[in-house]
Design a protein around this motif. Structure first.
Motif, short mmCIF file in Angstrom:
data_model
loop_
_atom_site.label_atom_id
_atom_site.label_comp_id
_atom_site.label_asym_id
_atom_site.label_seq_id
_atom_site.Cartn_x
_atom_site.Cartn_y
_atom_site.Cartn_z
N MET A 196 0.85 -1.21 0.00
CA MET A 196 0.00 0.00 0.00
C MET A 196 0.88 1.26 0.00
SD MET A 196 -3.05 0.99 2.65
CE MET A 196 -2.00 1.68 3.90
N ASP A 197 0.51 2.20 -0.80
CA ASP A 197 1.20 3.49 -0.84
C ASP A 197 0.69 4.32 0.34
OD1 ASP A 197 2.37 5.84 -1.53
OD2 ASP A 197 1.11 6.22 -3.27
N THR A 198 1.44 4.33 1.41
CA THR A 198 0.92 5.01 2.60
C THR A 198 1.17 6.51 2.53
OG1 THR A 198 2.91 4.92 3.92
CG2 THR A 198 1.49 2.99 3.98
N ILE A 199 0.54 7.19 3.44
CA ILE A 199 0.58 8.64 3.44
C ILE A 199 1.97 9.19 3.74
CG2 ILE A 199 -0.01 8.96 5.88
CD1 ILE A 199 -2.18 10.96 4.72
N ASP A 200 2.81 8.42 4.39
CA ASP A 200 4.13 8.94 4.75
C ASP A 200 5.21 8.68 3.72
OD1 ASP A 200 3.57 10.25 7.14
OD2 ASP A 200 3.31 8.31 8.12
N ASN A 201 4.80 8.03 2.65
CA ASN A 201 5.75 7.71 1.60
C ASN A 201 5.90 8.91 0.66
OD1 ASN A 201 7.19 6.56 -0.44
ND2 ASN A 201 5.56 5.19 -1.11
N ILE A 202 6.75 9.85 1.05
CA ILE A 202 6.84 11.10 0.28
C ILE A 202 8.12 11.18 -0.52
CG2 ILE A 202 6.70 13.61 0.47
CD1 ILE A 202 6.07 12.90 3.55
N PRO A 203 8.02 11.31 -1.83
CA PRO A 203 9.23 11.49 -2.62
C PRO A 203 9.87 12.83 -2.24
CG PRO A 203 7.27 11.21 -4.02
CD PRO A 203 6.80 11.41 -2.63
N GLU A 208 9.79 16.06 -4.36
CA GLU A 208 8.51 16.73 -4.59
C GLU A 208 8.28 17.88 -3.62
OE1 GLU A 208 5.59 15.54 -6.66
OE2 GLU A 208 7.30 14.84 -7.80
N ASP A 218 -4.61 6.95 6.99
CA ASP A 218 -3.48 6.71 6.10
C ASP A 218 -3.79 5.77 4.94
OD1 ASP A 218 -2.15 8.31 7.80
OD2 ASP A 218 -0.85 6.75 8.66
N LEU A 272 -4.69 5.47 1.81
CA LEU A 272 -4.91 6.36 0.66
C LEU A 272 -5.76 5.74 -0.43
CD1 LEU A 272 -1.62 8.41 0.16
CD2 LEU A 272 -3.62 8.91 1.55
N VAL A 302 2.30 20.77 -0.94
CA VAL A 302 3.45 20.03 -1.49
C VAL A 302 4.71 20.87 -1.26
CG1 VAL A 302 4.54 19.19 -3.61
CG2 VAL A 302 2.15 18.67 -3.17
N GLY A 325 1.94 13.56 3.34
CA GLY A 325 0.81 13.06 2.56
C GLY A 325 0.54 13.86 1.30
N ALA A 379 2.55 15.24 -1.09
CA ALA A 379 3.26 14.86 -2.31
C ALA A 379 2.79 13.50 -2.83
CB ALA A 379 4.76 14.84 -2.07
N SER A 380 2.57 12.55 -1.93
CA SER A 380 2.16 11.24 -2.44
C SER A 380 0.74 11.28 -3.00
CB SER A 380 2.32 10.13 -1.40
OG SER A 380 1.74 10.50 -0.20
N ARG A 408 -0.61 10.55 -6.96
CA ARG A 408 -1.78 9.76 -7.37
C ARG A 408 -2.63 10.53 -8.37
NH1 ARG A 408 -4.21 5.48 -3.92
NH2 ARG A 408 -2.49 4.69 -2.69
N ARG A 413 -3.56 15.74 9.11
CA ARG A 413 -2.12 15.65 9.36
C ARG A 413 -1.57 16.85 10.12
NH1 ARG A 413 -0.43 10.50 8.64
NH2 ARG A 413 1.68 11.26 8.29
#
Ligand code: GTP
Ligand code: MG
Lengths: 218, 229
Positions: free
Chosen positions: A1-8, A11, B75, B77, B112, B118, B120-121, B125, B145
């Motif tokens: 799952m792509d969770t909310i804390d997975n921030i590139p 970006e 969380d 998403l 962002v 949250g 940026a991710s 999407r 958040r």
């Protein structure tokens, strides 16, 4: 799952990657769209991949004019509505222009330059550096040779001041030499270019200034 | 008031403030179309009724419900994106639907840049077309958040609708700025009524505000438009 804390990481931060963003502001009818029409020809000659965002106040007229002009792929021209207020969308809340510019970056991977035309405003109009890297303010001789003396924030703060419609100077009783001198003096010697955007006179100098200011560094 | 409570109120004020860059100033939610629909410049009664209908028939029954569900999804998403799409599909009028998306994405753009967790991710999407980015869902995602409670987020969302509608009324010169402020308290107390009613776990998103949608469609057809919708 792509969770909310997975921030590139790339970006986030304050400056976006992508094409250079150049703002063009100035009073109603000073020749902003005409300047862009002429610039597009020069930029195309130099093979600079360009897109345009317009902030027409009431219609998408400027966007339509640029799309029909033939100097740019019509899909590379976006119109963003300014909610009755041209300076809000370039300064207080530039987010709608930011997402339009981001969208262009995503659509055209080769994009080097995005020009953002402000809706016609007054001499207090200025671009936020959250939105653009560099900006031009366009005034015209027919607006009167006292415009530089009025020291509007747009005239003072822009990176390049364009004094347009030089062909009209004799017809409106303007001493062009003195107007340019005063413009340079209130700007402490920062660049001023005099143009005729109907004939294209001196537009190459504006293209040079853009290239030097924002494209060379990239 | 203890310091934590004060801090929470201040966070809510910052993010509900119309100065917060979110693109909201460019949307009238159909109000711009009202004049040509009724054939005269709307006054305080027409505008109040228009915003009341937006609150009751669109915001309370769809935006608020979507916001609460998205908030509770936390969380997850994938679930947030599902609610996002559901809300998007529940709006009939194209410019209202697109307006909510652009408004949500504009707000997201600010976050962002801030690096709000949250943001940026979720933007990614949206770029990949696996999320829509409607405003109420983006509100839920981001404001949660920032540590704000669900009820606070709901109230802030309702406040945003009232405040941006009345700002549009002022910019359209339908009413003066002072008059617009005087119109706010009854509209905000309507928002408060709904904000005080918890959204049921099984509540469905079902906005239906025919008059507002017709006004918005009318606005979309105007030759001269100041607002995005
Ligand atoms: N004589 C003369 N006319 C010009 C020149 N540049 C522009 N114009 C004319 O001035 C008018 C306004 O030009 P635009 O390019 O539309 O001006 P604008 O600043 O984009 O106007 P808004 O976007 O409405 O604020 C048009 O009729 C142009 O043809 C010039 O150098 N000389
Ligand atoms: Mg123009």
């Amino acid at each position: 799952m792509d969770t909310i804390d997975n921030i590139p990481a790339a970006e986030t931060g304050t400056k976006p990657l992508g094409a250079a963003r150049v703002g063009i502001g100035g009073p109603v009818g000073s020749g902003k769209t005409a300047l862009i029409e002429q610039l597009l020809v020069h930029l195309a000659k130099r093979s600079i991949s360009t897109a345009v965002i317009t902030n027409d106040l009431v219609t998408a007229e400027d966007a339509e004019r640029l799309r029909k002009g033939g100097a740019i792929d019509p899909a590379r021209v976006l119109a963003v509505e300014a909610g009755a207020c041209p300076h809000t969308v370039i300064r207080e809340d530039p987010t709608l222009n930011i997402i339009a510019a981001d969208q262009l970056d995503r659509l055209y991977r080769d994009l080097e330059l995005t020009i953002i035309e402000s809706g016609g405003d007054n001499l207090a109009s200025t671009f936020s550096l959250d939105l653009v890297d560099w900006w031009i303010f366009v005034i015209d001789v027919a607006g009167g040779d006292d415009i530089p003396r009025k020291r509007g924030p747009g005239v003072l703060q822009c990176d390049l001041l364009v004094v347009n419609k030089v062909d009209l100077a004799p017809h409106v009783g303007v001493d062009l030499g003195r107007m340019l001198e005063e413009a340079r003096s209130v700007r402490d010697g920062r660049p001023v270019v005099a143009t005729n955007c109907r004939s294209g006179e001196n537009v190459a100098a504006v293209a040079d200034a853009i290239a030097e200011a924002v494209l060379v560094a990239r | 008031m203890n310091e934590d409570n004060a801090a929470t109120i201040l966070t809510a004020l910052q993010h509900a403030d119309s100065n917060f860059p979110s693109g909201s100033f460019a949307f009238s939610q159909g109000l711009e179309g009202l004049a040509s629909l009724t054939g005269k410049r709307p006054g305080t009664d027409e505008i109040t009724n228009f915003v009341r209908e937006q609150i009751v028939h669109r915001w309370a029954s769809s935006d608020r419900v979507a916001l609460a569900h998205a908030y509770r999804a936390g969380d997850d998403l994938d679930r947030v994106a599902e609610i996002d799409e559901e809300l998007d599909l529940s709006t009939f009028c194209e410019t209202l639907r697109e307006g909510s998306r652009r408004n949500g994405q504009a707000l997201l753009a600010t976050h962002v840049r801030f690096g709000t967790p949250g943001a940026a991710s979720y933007r990614q999407r949206i770029d990949r077309d696996t999320a829509t980015g409607t405003l109420p869902v983006v509100h839920a995602l981001l404001w949660r958040r920032l540590g704000l409670a669900e009820e606070a987020c709901v109230a802030m969302s309702g406040y945003g609708l009232v405040s941006s509608s009345l700002t549009a009324a002022v910019r359209l010169n339908f009413v003066g700025a002072l008059t617009a402020q005087s119109m706010m308290p009854p509209l905000l107390s309507l928002v408060a009524t709904y904000a005080g009613e918890p959204v049921a776990e099984d509540a469905e998103i079902c906005g239906f505000n025919p008059f507002g949608e017709i006004a918005a469609m009318n606005q979309a057809g105007l030759a001269l438009r100041l607002f995005s919708n």
